[in-house]
Design a protein around this motif. Structure first.
Motif, PDB file in Angstrom:
ATOM      1  N   ASP A 202       0.375   0.771  -0.369  1.00  0.00           N
ATOM      2  CA  ASP A 202       1.794   0.700  -0.702  1.00  0.00           C
ATOM      3  C   ASP A 202       2.643   0.356   0.517  1.00  0.00           C
ATOM      4  O   ASP A 202       3.636  -0.375   0.416  1.00  0.00           O
ATOM      5  CB  ASP A 202       2.270   2.005  -1.337  1.00  0.00           C
ATOM      6  CG  ASP A 202       2.071   3.221  -0.450  1.00  0.00           C
ATOM      7  OD1 ASP A 202       1.218   3.158   0.461  1.00  0.00           O
ATOM      8  OD2 ASP A 202       2.769   4.232  -0.645  1.00  0.00           O
ATOM      9  N   VAL A 203       2.218   0.850   1.686  1.00  0.00           N
ATOM     10  CA  VAL A 203       2.938   0.533   2.921  1.00  0.00           C
ATOM     11  C   VAL A 203       2.740  -0.942   3.278  1.00  0.00           C
ATOM     12  O   VAL A 203       3.696  -1.646   3.644  1.00  0.00           O
ATOM     13  CB  VAL A 203       2.470   1.434   4.080  1.00  0.00           C
ATOM     14  CG1 VAL A 203       3.165   1.051   5.388  1.00  0.00           C
ATOM     15  CG2 VAL A 203       2.723   2.900   3.752  1.00  0.00           C
ATOM     16  N   TYR A 205       2.010  -3.436   1.246  1.00  0.00           N
ATOM     17  CA  TYR A 205       2.713  -4.289   0.292  1.00  0.00           C
ATOM     18  C   TYR A 205       4.217  -4.304   0.563  1.00  0.00           C
ATOM     19  O   TYR A 205       4.876  -5.337   0.401  1.00  0.00           O
ATOM     20  CB  TYR A 205       2.434  -3.830  -1.136  1.00  0.00           C
ATOM     21  CG  TYR A 205       1.054  -4.199  -1.648  1.00  0.00           C
ATOM     22  CD1 TYR A 205       0.146  -4.892  -0.850  1.00  0.00           C
ATOM     23  CD2 TYR A 205       0.647  -3.863  -2.932  1.00  0.00           C
ATOM     24  CE1 TYR A 205      -1.113  -5.238  -1.312  1.00  0.00           C
ATOM     25  CE2 TYR A 205      -0.604  -4.203  -3.415  1.00  0.00           C
ATOM     26  CZ  TYR A 205      -1.486  -4.886  -2.598  1.00  0.00           C
ATOM     27  OH  TYR A 205      -2.732  -5.215  -3.067  1.00  0.00           O
ATOM     28  N   ARG A 206       4.758  -3.166   0.967  1.00  0.00           N
ATOM     29  CA  ARG A 206       6.173  -3.130   1.322  1.00  0.00           C
ATOM     30  C   ARG A 206       6.445  -4.011   2.539  1.00  0.00           C
ATOM     31  O   ARG A 206       7.435  -4.750   2.582  1.00  0.00           O
ATOM     32  CB  ARG A 206       6.618  -1.693   1.598  1.00  0.00           C
ATOM     33  CG  ARG A 206       8.118  -1.579   1.860  1.00  0.00           C
ATOM     34  CD  ARG A 206       8.598  -0.147   1.915  1.00  0.00           C
ATOM     35  NE  ARG A 206       8.080   0.564   3.089  1.00  0.00           N
ATOM     36  CZ  ARG A 206       7.209   1.563   3.021  1.00  0.00           C
ATOM     37  NH1 ARG A 206       6.723   1.963   1.852  1.00  0.00           N
ATOM     38  NH2 ARG A 206       6.792   2.163   4.121  1.00  0.00           N
ATOM     39  N   ARG A 207       5.550  -3.951   3.527  1.00  0.00           N
ATOM     40  CA  ARG A 207       5.696  -4.802   4.721  1.00  0.00           C
ATOM     41  C   ARG A 207       5.602  -6.285   4.358  1.00  0.00           C
ATOM     42  O   ARG A 207       6.324  -7.119   4.913  1.00  0.00           O
ATOM     43  CB  ARG A 207       4.624  -4.441   5.753  1.00  0.00           C
ATOM     44  CG  ARG A 207       4.920  -3.164   6.519  1.00  0.00           C
ATOM     45  CD  ARG A 207       3.700  -2.734   7.333  1.00  0.00           C
ATOM     46  NE  ARG A 207       3.291  -3.719   8.315  1.00  0.00           N
ATOM     47  CZ  ARG A 207       3.715  -3.747   9.585  1.00  0.00           C
ATOM     48  NH1 ARG A 207       4.592  -2.851  10.016  1.00  0.00           N
ATOM     49  NH2 ARG A 207       3.265  -4.667  10.419  1.00  0.00           N
ATOM     50  N   ASN A 209       6.422  -7.664   1.449  1.00  0.00           N
ATOM     51  CA  ASN A 209       7.667  -8.040   0.776  1.00  0.00           C
ATOM     52  C   ASN A 209       8.804  -8.213   1.773  1.00  0.00           C
ATOM     53  O   ASN A 209       9.598  -9.164   1.683  1.00  0.00           O
ATOM     54  CB  ASN A 209       8.041  -6.982  -0.265  1.00  0.00           C
ATOM     55  CG  ASN A 209       7.083  -6.965  -1.450  1.00  0.00           C
ATOM     56  OD1 ASN A 209       6.372  -7.936  -1.709  1.00  0.00           O
ATOM     57  ND2 ASN A 209       7.063  -5.854  -2.171  1.00  0.00           N
ATOM     58  N   GLU A 210       8.873  -7.301   2.744  1.00  0.00           N
ATOM     59  CA  GLU A 210       9.918  -7.389   3.767  1.00  0.00           C
ATOM     60  C   GLU A 210       9.709  -8.621   4.647  1.00  0.00           C
ATOM     61  O   GLU A 210      10.680  -9.285   5.037  1.00  0.00           O
ATOM     62  CB  GLU A 210       9.921  -6.119   4.620  1.00  0.00           C
ATOM     63  CG  GLU A 210      10.422  -4.881   3.864  1.00  0.00           C
ATOM     64  CD  GLU A 210      10.209  -3.594   4.635  1.00  0.00           C
ATOM     65  OE1 GLU A 210       9.543  -3.646   5.710  1.00  0.00           O
ATOM     66  OE2 GLU A 210      10.691  -2.539   4.179  1.00  0.00           O
ATOM     67  N   LYS A 264       5.743 -13.526  -2.718  1.00  0.00           N
ATOM     68  CA  LYS A 264       5.417 -12.120  -2.460  1.00  0.00           C
ATOM     69  C   LYS A 264       4.136 -11.721  -3.187  1.00  0.00           C
ATOM     70  O   LYS A 264       3.254 -11.073  -2.607  1.00  0.00           O
ATOM     71  CB  LYS A 264       6.575 -11.221  -2.903  1.00  0.00           C
ATOM     72  CG  LYS A 264       7.808 -11.338  -2.026  1.00  0.00           C
ATOM     73  CD  LYS A 264       8.943 -10.454  -2.535  1.00  0.00           C
ATOM     74  CE  LYS A 264      10.158 -10.551  -1.616  1.00  0.00           C
ATOM     75  NZ  LYS A 264      11.294  -9.721  -2.112  1.00  0.00           N
ATOM     76  N   ARG A 268       0.546 -10.606  -1.469  1.00  0.00           N
ATOM     77  CA  ARG A 268      -0.092  -9.313  -1.733  1.00  0.00           C
ATOM     78  C   ARG A 268      -1.524  -9.506  -2.222  1.00  0.00           C
ATOM     79  O   ARG A 268      -2.447  -8.795  -1.800  1.00  0.00           O
ATOM     80  CB  ARG A 268       0.719  -8.525  -2.761  1.00  0.00           C
ATOM     81  CG  ARG A 268       2.098  -8.083  -2.283  1.00  0.00           C
ATOM     82  CD  ARG A 268       2.728  -7.070  -3.227  1.00  0.00           C
ATOM     83  NE  ARG A 268       2.904  -7.575  -4.573  1.00  0.00           N
ATOM     84  CZ  ARG A 268       4.014  -8.141  -5.031  1.00  0.00           C
ATOM     85  NH1 ARG A 268       5.068  -8.310  -4.225  1.00  0.00           N
ATOM     86  NH2 ARG A 268       4.104  -8.548  -6.290  1.00  0.00           N
TER      87      ARG A 268
END
Length: 310
Positions: A202-203, A205-207, A209-210, A264, A268
């Motif tokens: 989850d971390v 994937y957030r990175r 997207n950012e 995105k 991923r």
């Protein structure tokens, strides 16, 4: 005769490979060889997350900006050029760091795979694709069964790409695919320190997207537009994640929001494939970067490298 030393730093996109590679190379007085299949192309900077010119002044980088985007580039070319740089660095007393996420390129190098024997035969591929269209995928799979039963037993009849590739290997080399695959179990010609960087999904994937949002802000769409107008759409560079997603937008088929979301999603999915590859193919020392206590992690990596080469 002692083997040349090589450190590999691999892992999924956005996990922090470039930054870690620079810090380790600075500590050991080494140089970096890009293990990314797309950073070789000039003009594709934002979408490939290429290190900056300032970072390249801190540590010499190789196999970056050495091809025109209209040119093709292969694992065999990477292997040949990286081998030369590794030898030169070792001869000069410098430690080479191969940093990147293109799994097959890294495996081709670290296992010295005999790639020239598996060159593509586009005419044969087209012939096999036509055969499958005319007679069906099952009939094509039966052709593979007749010449390479072991490969046929591992490849599903509906996986047309893999069936054709196995047939192509036999057609171009007279060898079975398994014989080629067995090269991967041979000892490496190098004294290797294999470092894998990972992160909670989850971390990560957030990175990712950012990172995509930042790439858009930095102008990746302008790079993609330039590539769209400059290089053939079937060129290797045009297939890169970070660029191909905008082509449908340029053609009026997608909105910009849809293109960014596709980028995105593709990033991923690519990260997931990278992790699967390195975990299945390489015996790496893994470092979890989720906590982002980089100083401690880097010190652990330094100790690991020193232990491997002591």
């Amino acid at each position: 005769m002692s083997k040349n030393k090589v450190v590999v730093i691999a892992g999924p996109t956005a996990v922090g490979k470039s930054e870690i590679g620079i810090e380790l190379a600075l500590h050991f007085g080494g140089e970096i060889i890009s293990g990314d299949s797309m950073q070789i192309y000039r003009g594709l900077d934002i979408g490939t997350a290429k290190v900056t010119l300032a970072e390249r002044k801190r540590v010499p980088h190789h196999l970056i900006d050495e091809r025109d985007p209209a040119e093709s580039y292969s694992a065999a070319a990477f292997q040949k050029e990286a081998k030369e740089r590794i030898k030169n660095m070792n001869d000069d007393g410098k430690l080479p760091f191969v940093v990147g996420g293109t799994g097959f390129y890294i495996r081709a190098l670290t296992r010295d795979l005999d790639l020239h024997e598996t060159s593509a035969d586009e005419g044969f591929r087209e012939e096999m694709e036509q055969y499958a269209q005319t007679h069906g995928t099952q009939a094509l799979h039966e052709k593979l069964q007749a010449i390479d039963y072991q490969s046929a037993s591992r490849i599903h009849p509906n996986n047309l790409k893999k069936v054709i590739r196995a047939l192509e290997i036999n057609h171009t080399t007279g060898r079975k695919q398994r014989e080629f695959s067995e090269q991967e179990t041979q000892p490496s010609p190098y004294d290797l320190a294999l470092i894998g960087l990972t992160m909670e999904r989850d971390v990560l994937y957030r990175r990712i997207n950012e990172r995509v949002d930042q790439m858009v802000a930095d102008g990746v769409m302008e790079e993609a537009r330039w590539l769209f107008e400059y290089a053939p759409e079937d060129s290797q560079a045009a297939q890169a994640i970070g660029y191909k997603e905008f082509y449908s937008y340029f053609k009026g088929e997608y909105s910009i929001e849809q293109a960014v979301e596709q980028l995105k999603r593709n990033s991923r999915r690519y990260a997931k494939r990278q992790l699967t590859w390195f975990r299945n193919k390489e015996k790496m020392k893994w470092f979890d970067m989720t906590s982002m206590n980089k100083e401690e992690k880097i010190q652990e990596m330094i100790e690991y490298i020193e232990g491997k080469f002591s």
